[in-house]
Write a protein that holds these residues in place. Structure first.
Motif, PDB file in Angstrom:
ATOM      1  N   ASN A 190       0.811  -1.214   0.000  1.00  0.00           N
ATOM      2  CA  ASN A 190       0.000   0.000   0.000  1.00  0.00           C
ATOM      3  C   ASN A 190       0.849   1.272   0.000  1.00  0.00           C
ATOM      4  O   ASN A 190       1.933   1.314   0.586  1.00  0.00           O
ATOM      5  CB  ASN A 190      -0.919   0.034   1.213  1.00  0.00           C
ATOM      6  CG  ASN A 190      -2.214  -0.728   0.977  1.00  0.00           C
ATOM      7  OD1 ASN A 190      -2.278  -1.597   0.101  1.00  0.00           O
ATOM      8  ND2 ASN A 190      -3.235  -0.422   1.753  1.00  0.00           N
ATOM      9  N   VAL A 191       0.308   2.308  -0.644  1.00  0.00           N
ATOM     10  CA  VAL A 191       0.875   3.649  -0.623  1.00  0.00           C
ATOM     11  C   VAL A 191      -0.255   4.607  -0.264  1.00  0.00           C
ATOM     12  O   VAL A 191      -1.306   4.599  -0.908  1.00  0.00           O
ATOM     13  CB  VAL A 191       1.478   4.047  -1.988  1.00  0.00           C
ATOM     14  CG1 VAL A 191       1.927   5.507  -1.973  1.00  0.00           C
ATOM     15  CG2 VAL A 191       2.645   3.134  -2.356  1.00  0.00           C
ATOM     16  N   ILE A 229       1.878  14.307   1.510  1.00  0.00           N
ATOM     17  CA  ILE A 229       2.662  13.315   2.240  1.00  0.00           C
ATOM     18  C   ILE A 229       2.426  11.956   1.594  1.00  0.00           C
ATOM     19  O   ILE A 229       1.287  11.613   1.257  1.00  0.00           O
ATOM     20  CB  ILE A 229       2.224  13.240   3.719  1.00  0.00           C
ATOM     21  CG1 ILE A 229       2.183  14.629   4.348  1.00  0.00           C
ATOM     22  CG2 ILE A 229       3.152  12.322   4.513  1.00  0.00           C
ATOM     23  CD1 ILE A 229       1.372  14.676   5.628  1.00  0.00           C
ATOM     24  N   LEU A 230       3.486  11.198   1.415  1.00  0.00           N
ATOM     25  CA  LEU A 230       3.371   9.811   0.985  1.00  0.00           C
ATOM     26  C   LEU A 230       3.842   8.913   2.120  1.00  0.00           C
ATOM     27  O   LEU A 230       4.892   9.152   2.714  1.00  0.00           O
ATOM     28  CB  LEU A 230       4.238   9.529  -0.250  1.00  0.00           C
ATOM     29  CG  LEU A 230       3.898  10.238  -1.555  1.00  0.00           C
ATOM     30  CD1 LEU A 230       4.864   9.785  -2.656  1.00  0.00           C
ATOM     31  CD2 LEU A 230       2.458   9.978  -1.973  1.00  0.00           C
ATOM     32  N   PHE A 231       3.058   7.884   2.413  1.00  0.00           N
ATOM     33  CA  PHE A 231       3.477   6.819   3.312  1.00  0.00           C
ATOM     34  C   PHE A 231       3.558   5.533   2.502  1.00  0.00           C
ATOM     35  O   PHE A 231       2.597   5.168   1.806  1.00  0.00           O
ATOM     36  CB  PHE A 231       2.495   6.641   4.475  1.00  0.00           C
ATOM     37  CG  PHE A 231       2.498   7.785   5.452  1.00  0.00           C
ATOM     38  CD1 PHE A 231       3.682   8.213   6.041  1.00  0.00           C
ATOM     39  CD2 PHE A 231       1.325   8.439   5.785  1.00  0.00           C
ATOM     40  CE1 PHE A 231       3.697   9.271   6.948  1.00  0.00           C
ATOM     41  CE2 PHE A 231       1.325   9.494   6.686  1.00  0.00           C
ATOM     42  CZ  PHE A 231       2.513   9.914   7.269  1.00  0.00           C
ATOM     43  N   ILE A 232       4.688   4.847   2.585  1.00  0.00           N
ATOM     44  CA  ILE A 232       4.935   3.643   1.800  1.00  0.00           C
ATOM     45  C   ILE A 232       4.974   2.446   2.741  1.00  0.00           C
ATOM     46  O   ILE A 232       5.738   2.443   3.721  1.00  0.00           O
ATOM     47  CB  ILE A 232       6.287   3.717   1.047  1.00  0.00           C
ATOM     48  CG1 ILE A 232       6.487   5.111   0.426  1.00  0.00           C
ATOM     49  CG2 ILE A 232       6.403   2.603   0.029  1.00  0.00           C
ATOM     50  CD1 ILE A 232       5.484   5.497  -0.596  1.00  0.00           C
ATOM     51  N   GLU A 233       4.169   1.433   2.460  1.00  0.00           N
ATOM     52  CA  GLU A 233       4.197   0.229   3.285  1.00  0.00           C
ATOM     53  C   GLU A 233       5.593  -0.399   3.238  1.00  0.00           C
ATOM     54  O   GLU A 233       6.260  -0.386   2.198  1.00  0.00           O
ATOM     55  CB  GLU A 233       3.158  -0.775   2.785  1.00  0.00           C
ATOM     56  CG  GLU A 233       3.012  -1.997   3.676  1.00  0.00           C
ATOM     57  CD  GLU A 233       1.876  -2.913   3.253  1.00  0.00           C
ATOM     58  OE1 GLU A 233       1.734  -3.984   3.877  1.00  0.00           O
ATOM     59  OE2 GLU A 233       1.121  -2.570   2.309  1.00  0.00           O
ATOM     60  N   ASN A 234       6.035  -0.923   4.379  1.00  0.00           N
ATOM     61  CA  ASN A 234       7.365  -1.509   4.473  1.00  0.00           C
ATOM     62  C   ASN A 234       7.573  -2.604   3.426  1.00  0.00           C
ATOM     63  O   ASN A 234       6.724  -3.474   3.227  1.00  0.00           O
ATOM     64  CB  ASN A 234       7.583  -2.090   5.875  1.00  0.00           C
ATOM     65  CG  ASN A 234       9.015  -2.572   6.059  1.00  0.00           C
ATOM     66  OD1 ASN A 234       9.941  -2.012   5.507  1.00  0.00           O
ATOM     67  ND2 ASN A 234       9.184  -3.627   6.834  1.00  0.00           N
TER      68      ASN A 234
END
Length: 259
Positions: A190-191, A229-234
């Motif tokens: 997910n992003v 903001i972008l959050f990138i799944e590990n």
């Protein structure tokens, strides 16, 4: 002095009354004499604008301008993540336990930004990017990766219609900034794309409710000041490819999943 004044016009203030007044001026034809001085002050590249500067009838019309086709090059490599916007990378790195993020001059935790601990859990130990869009920047946002929308929701303090999507903000204020979150399921996990708008006004515009995400596709814009903001799944093979305080263009590679 001139830059400070213009910044208030497009980023607004912490005062709802002042914001409302500035919005009225900026969106009206009365602001037309400010267009060329604004473009000169921020050194806006008129050659890449969709229309000649005389076409725009308000300061906000200039601020929300489209670009000429072909003005940005998209990295189409399937394992590349591109910048969703033109802006300055004011934060980038690994998401650590109990980390806070500096947004609009305030510190926020991952749970606060995403709204709930459950939503935030997907991105713990992953990566983050914070893009600041100054008044000089192109203010549309694009998909950074191919995928499909699995969640789209808004947070903030007041009702928030988004192009007839019928979304409403939550009850917890985020420094009175509205934000719209799109979670995209990709081949790499997910992003989350978090759009943070201006103070005290609904300033995030989406084109439609489509769930299909095509890398580089324009899917909305900010009508006033903004941060993305972008959050990138590990993912064990993900690596950021740009550093802090880098000026980036939409379509430029900012990270990659190494094969």
């Amino acid at each position: 002095m001139k830059k400070t004044l213009f910044k208030y016009f497009v980023e607004l203030t912490g005062n709802p009354v002042a914001s409302s007044l500035l919005k009225s001026v900026t969106t009206s034809r009365w602001s037309r004499p400010l267009i060329q001085p604004f473009a000169n002050t921020y050194r806006i590249n008129e050659a890449e604008m969709e229309h000649p500067i005389r076409h725009y009838d308000s300061l906000q019309a200039l601020f929300t301008r489209q670009l000429k086709e072909g003005s940005r090059q998209i990295d189409t490599s399937p394992n590349a993540m591109i910048s969703p916007v033109d802006g300055v990378l004011s934060g980038v790195g690994k998401i650590n336990t109990d980390q806070t993020f500096l947004i609009k001059n305030h510190q926020f935790g991952l749970n606060e930004i995403m709204g709930t601990e459950k939503k935030a859990a997907t991105y713990k130990d992953g990566y983050y990017y914070i893009f600041y869009l100054s008044p000089s920047h192109y203010h549309h946002f694009h998909y950074p990766i191919d995928g499909e929308i699995v969640s789209r929701y808004a947070l903030g303090g007041v009702s928030y219609p988004v192009n007839n999507l019928g979304l409403r903000l939550g009850q917890s204020p985020f420094s009175t900034n509205h934000r719209l979150i799109s979670e995209v399921s990709t081949a790499f996990g997910n992003v989350a794309i978090v759009k943070v708008g201006a103070l005290n006004v609904n300033s995030i515009q989406l084109y439609n409710a489509s769930k299909e995400c095509v890398k580089g596709q324009d899917f909305g814009y900010f009508s006033f000041g903004s941060t993305v903001i972008l959050f990138i799944e590990n993912h064990p093979n993900f690596t950021p490819t740009v550093g802090l305080n880098t000026e980036v263009k939409m379509g430029q590679t900012v990270g990659e999943w190494v094969q």
